[in-house]
Design an enzyme around this catalytic site. Structure first.
Site, PDB file in Angstrom:
ATOM      1  N   ASP A  90      56.996  10.567  34.635  1.00 19.57           N
ATOM      2  CA  ASP A  90      57.547  11.216  35.624  1.00 19.57           C
ATOM      3  C   ASP A  90      57.481  10.802  37.371  1.00 19.57           C
ATOM      4  O   ASP A  90      57.994  11.053  38.258  1.00 19.57           O
ATOM      5  CB  ASP A  90      57.184  12.738  36.028  1.00 19.57           C
ATOM      6  CG  ASP A  90      58.196  13.714  36.823  1.00 19.57           C
ATOM      7  OD1 ASP A  90      59.305  13.600  36.928  1.00 19.57           O
ATOM      8  OD2 ASP A  90      57.299  14.366  37.877  1.00 19.57           O
ATOM      9  N   SER A 135      62.297  16.875  40.350  1.00 18.85           N
ATOM     10  CA  SER A 135      62.687  16.938  38.889  1.00 18.85           C
ATOM     11  C   SER A 135      63.479  18.089  38.517  1.00 18.85           C
ATOM     12  O   SER A 135      63.002  19.102  38.822  1.00 18.85           O
ATOM     13  CB  SER A 135      61.528  16.629  38.058  1.00 18.85           C
ATOM     14  OG  SER A 135      60.954  15.174  38.325  1.00 18.85           O
ATOM     15  N   GLN A 189      66.051  11.737  32.450  1.00 18.23           N
ATOM     16  CA  GLN A 189      65.754  13.131  33.304  1.00 18.23           C
ATOM     17  C   GLN A 189      66.774  12.868  34.456  1.00 18.23           C
ATOM     18  O   GLN A 189      67.392  12.201  34.885  1.00 18.23           O
ATOM     19  CB  GLN A 189      64.370  12.368  34.101  1.00 18.23           C
ATOM     20  CG  GLN A 189      63.924  13.512  35.269  1.00 18.23           C
ATOM     21  CD  GLN A 189      62.684  13.038  35.799  1.00 18.23           C
ATOM     22  OE1 GLN A 189      62.885  12.428  36.798  1.00 18.23           O
ATOM     23  NE2 GLN A 189      61.501  13.540  35.541  1.00 18.23           N
TER      24      GLN A 189
END
Length: 293
Positions: A210, A235, A285
């Site tokens: 991430d 995110s 993502q």
């Protein structure tokens, strides 16, 4: 093993407070909210603690629902969705202040032989020839919002040796580039004998995944991201597929690209390879990417 890596391992060693209920704490982050990779990694640890040891994650799918409060504990509740002969499925909800902040579904599998093929590893320089974060970040201090950004970034990433192949987004502000980014990463220290191995290696890769995945979105538009103040982001969802064994304390190439950005959102997709060319992980993502007004 340095102190930062030891602290990260402690962070992932959740406290069990009841059957299928775990509690975690947060570490300092670059921005005043819980780092998404931390929540994802802790949730995967919680799920893995309820799964037989011969089964490892082969995929996870997660949604970030609310910003996490770094000053409050996070409670992870695990639902045992299915225990089959080969596959085990778990659902985890992370809660703070009585509200869910994160939701994860993960599937685990016993090892078995099968068909084999993979996409080839793209060209990339030897990671040992690239600058460390401590060598690279001070070069861009004048690009950042304030003088403390460099120190905060170095502190937040001290447990991981992460090296950019090319200049990061904040190093090429105003210069749109191909929406692609590569970084090498590994933990800052070996993990021999660490708790929850080999599950821990998967959780550490989840943690790191991430950190940079939406960089390629920013590169396409010459934006520097939160550190320069020209983009606000977070995110939204995160998915990973674990294809082959790997170690998080050995070099991994994170090859990232962005096929699309629209509607205040950007999509990043990536492949993670071992240094000897094995495709270990695929990642996708989507995140909020907004230009401040």
């Amino acid at each position: 093993m340095n102190k930062a890596l030891a602290a990260l391992l402690d962070l992932l060693d959740l406290e069990q407070i009841e059957e299928d209920i775990f509690r975690g704490v947060s570490r300092s982050a670059i921005v005043p909210r819980v780092f998404g990779g931390q929540v994802a990694a802790q949730a995967l640890v919680a799920a893995g603690r309820t799964v037989p040891g011969d089964r490892l994650p082969h995929s996870l799918h997660a949604y970030f629902l609310r910003l996490g409060d770094p000053g409050a504990p996070i409670v992870y509740t695990v639902d045992r969705i299915r225990d089959g002969r080969s596959f085990t499925t778990r659902r985890v909800v992370a809660v703070q202040h009585g509200q869910p902040i994160f939701h994860l579904s993960a599937s685990f599998q016993t090892y078995e032989e099968g068909l084999e093929h993979q996409a080839p590893m793209p060209p990339a320089p030897d990671p040992e020839t690239l600058p460390t974060a401590a060598q690279m970040l001070p070069r861009y201090a004048d690009h950042f919002l304030d003088s403390g950004v460099v120190d905060r970034m170095l502190e937040a990433r001290a447990a991981v040796d992460l090296r950019y192949v090319d200049a990061p987004p904040y190093g090429s502000v105003g210069e749109p580039r191909e929406p692609r980014s590569q970084v090498w990463f590994r933990t800052n220290g070996k993990l021999d004998g660490a708790i929850d191995a080999p599950l821990l290696h998967v959780c550490l890769a989840t943690y790191v995944s991430d950190m940079t995945l939406l960089d390629s979105v920013l590169l396409a538009h010459g934006r520097g991201g939160w550190a320069t103040g020209d983009v606000v982001g977070a995110s939204l969802d995160h998915a990973m597929w674990f294809h082959r064994p790997f170690r998080a304390d050995e070099w991994l190439l994170y090859d990232q690209e962005s096929p699309s950005a629209s509607g205040g959102r950007g999509l990043g997709q990536a492949r993670i390879y071992t240094q000897d060319g094995r495709l270990a992980i695929s990642v996708i993502q989507e995140g909020v990417v907004r230009v401040p007004r």
